[in-house]
Design a protein around this motif. Structure first.
Motif, PDB file in Angstrom:
ATOM      1  N   ARG A 109      23.381  37.814  45.801  1.00 22.66           N
ATOM      2  CA  ARG A 109      24.603  37.813  45.003  1.00 22.66           C
ATOM      3  C   ARG A 109      25.650  37.024  45.785  1.00 22.66           C
ATOM      4  O   ARG A 109      25.721  37.123  47.013  1.00 22.66           O
ATOM      5  N   SER A 132      30.225  43.102  51.695  1.00 22.77           N
ATOM      6  CA  SER A 132      29.389  41.916  51.903  1.00 22.77           C
ATOM      7  C   SER A 132      28.448  42.106  53.086  1.00 22.77           C
ATOM      8  O   SER A 132      28.788  42.753  54.080  1.00 22.77           O
ATOM      9  N   GLU A 153      29.968  34.841  41.288  1.00 22.87           N
ATOM     10  CA  GLU A 153      31.277  35.121  40.705  1.00 22.87           C
ATOM     11  C   GLU A 153      32.399  34.557  41.560  1.00 22.87           C
ATOM     12  O   GLU A 153      32.502  34.858  42.752  1.00 22.87           O
ATOM     13  N   ILE A 166      36.159  34.595  42.848  1.00 27.22           N
ATOM     14  CA  ILE A 166      37.206  35.609  42.954  1.00 27.22           C
ATOM     15  C   ILE A 166      38.406  35.006  43.680  1.00 27.22           C
ATOM     16  O   ILE A 166      38.283  34.032  44.424  1.00 27.22           O
ATOM     17  N   LYS A 195      29.304  29.602  38.272  1.00 32.02           N
ATOM     18  CA  LYS A 195      28.630  30.736  37.646  1.00 32.02           C
ATOM     19  C   LYS A 195      27.197  30.420  37.204  1.00 32.02           C
ATOM     20  O   LYS A 195      26.296  31.251  37.376  1.00 32.02           O
ATOM     21  N   PRO A 255      40.412  30.812  41.036  1.00 32.41           N
ATOM     22  CA  PRO A 255      39.103  31.141  40.451  1.00 32.41           C
ATOM     23  C   PRO A 255      38.831  30.453  39.119  1.00 32.41           C
ATOM     24  O   PRO A 255      37.687  30.111  38.822  1.00 32.41           O
ATOM     25  N   ALA A 302      34.973  32.872  47.072  1.00 35.54           N
ATOM     26  CA  ALA A 302      36.367  33.254  47.320  1.00 35.54           C
ATOM     27  C   ALA A 302      37.236  32.008  47.408  1.00 35.54           C
ATOM     28  O   ALA A 302      37.102  31.206  48.340  1.00 35.54           O
ATOM     29  N   ARG A 318      29.699  35.784  46.139  1.00 35.27           N
ATOM     30  CA  ARG A 318      31.125  35.769  45.829  1.00 35.27           C
ATOM     31  C   ARG A 318      31.702  34.447  46.317  1.00 35.27           C
ATOM     32  O   ARG A 318      31.586  34.114  47.491  1.00 35.27           O
ATOM     33  N   THR A 354      29.757  36.475  50.813  1.00 33.13           N
ATOM     34  CA  THR A 354      31.049  35.945  50.375  1.00 33.13           C
ATOM     35  C   THR A 354      31.249  34.587  51.029  1.00 33.13           C
ATOM     36  O   THR A 354      31.150  34.467  52.261  1.00 33.13           O
ATOM     37  N   ALA A 378      38.028  40.472  49.401  1.00 32.04           N
ATOM     38  CA  ALA A 378      36.957  39.507  49.134  1.00 32.04           C
ATOM     39  C   ALA A 378      35.701  39.819  49.941  1.00 32.04           C
ATOM     40  O   ALA A 378      34.576  39.591  49.470  1.00 32.04           O
ATOM     41  N   LEU A 436      24.633  40.617  49.418  1.00 27.26           N
ATOM     42  CA  LEU A 436      25.838  39.926  48.953  1.00 27.26           C
ATOM     43  C   LEU A 436      26.416  39.050  50.060  1.00 27.26           C
ATOM     44  O   LEU A 436      26.594  39.490  51.193  1.00 27.26           O
TER      45      LEU A 436
END
Length: 327
Positions: free
Chosen positions: A28, A71, A52, A54, A43, A36, A32, A30, A6, A67, A4
């Protein structure tokens, strides 16, 4: 489970390209951001649930920690050209960067990438450069092995450089520029993203200055843009002493209106920055040290500046028809 990352500011100009590349590599992601709901376009960069957006406020410890939690890597793409307001140079580029790096270290993040800028220097001539330099120092204090990327002006479909002036060329016979002889080394946004990905994966560390293969003055860049959009305009240099007066006037107007007038035209700090060339230093590590071949402007500009041509997408047809009539 996939790793992951971020990305703070992951829906912005540079961040979205990093997010797309990380998703393609199976991470994956995020994204931030402050809003959002305005970042939902990220996406589809991956499969369902892979990317995603956030909520995150880089001025708040708890928000940043939430956030970053769990990670493996963090990228900070957040920057600003606003000297005033809550999200000013110090709040975003110094304190915000320091907060993200500190909390990332506390949360056990293994890789950290920070997007800075050429000219970042705690003793630089502008508040912008100083805040960037302070942010770099704070990041390295928390993450000595972080990757710091210092791009020159970045170009690409969503840029606010060539697009801005191409838009101006539609409505005025004159393009006024301050610092017409200041040199830049524009770098393609996806080349910056490719460099950041290497840092996220832990394959590169240290500070890199990123520039493309072309070094040109502000005036030359504007002429190249005009050639692409097929418009003839006078490029008028604004002397620095005049630019200072203009910047001070616009800044004062912003102050007197309590920020209702947002100075997005020319600030005093921008004038200070424009006095200094924005090119890669001779002794700096660059894209080539990362194994990345820099993309030339000519390979990209026509792909996204054509809407600013007099006939837009039909310019080539219009010009061909004109040639036929003349022959």
């Amino acid at each position: 489970m996939a790793k992951l990352v971020t990305i703070f500011g992951g829906s912005g100009f540079v961040g979205r390209y990093i997010a797309r590349r990380m998703a393609k590599d199976g991470w994956r992601v995020r994204v931030a951001v402050r809003r959002p709901n305005e970042a939902l376009f990220v996406k589809p960069y991956g499969v369902v649930g892979q990317v995603e957006p956030i909520l995150a406020n880089i001025r708040d410890d708890a928000s940043v920690r939430a956030a970053i939690h769990a990670s493996d890597a963090v990228v900070n793409c957040v920057g600003t050209f606003d000297a005033g307001g809550k999200n000013n140079f110090q709040a975003v580029q110094n304190e915000g960067a320091a907060r993200i790096a500190r909390i990332a270290a506390e949360e056990g993040v293994t890789s950290f990438v920070h997007i800075s800028a050429i000219g970042a220097d705690v003793d630089g001539p502008s508040l912008y450069a100083q805040s960037k330099g302070q942010g770099e120092a704070a990041v390295l204090e928390a993450f000595p092995n972080a990757m710091i990327l210092r791009p020159s002006v970045i170009f690409g479909p969503e840029d606010n450089f060539f697009n801005r002036f191409a838009g101006m060329s539609r409505n005025t016979p004159v393009l006024p520029v301050a610092g017409a002889e200041t040199r830049f080394q524009p770098v393609y946004v996806d080349d910056v993203a490719a460099a950041a990905v290497l840092g996220v994966k832990g394959e590169a560390h240290g500070t890199y200055e990123l520039g493309g293969p072309d070094v040109a003055t502000f005036r030359e860049l504007m002429q190249r843009m005009l050639d692409v959009v097929r418009r003839r305009r006078l490029i008028a240099n604004i002397p620095f002493f005049v630019a200072n007066i203009m910047g001070a006037s616009f800044d004062l107007l912003s102050t007197l209106t309590g920020g209702l007038f947002r100075n997005a035209i020319l600030t005093r700090d921008q004038v200070r920055s424009l006095r200094v060339d924005n090119v890669v230093a001779d002794d700096a590590k660059t894209l080539s040290d990362l194994g990345i071949q820099a993309t030339a402007m000519d390979a990209v500009l026509e792909d996204y500046l054509w809407p600013y041509r007099p006939s837009g997408q039909f310019s080539n047809i219009t010009e061909s028809a004109k040639n036929l009539r003349e022959s």
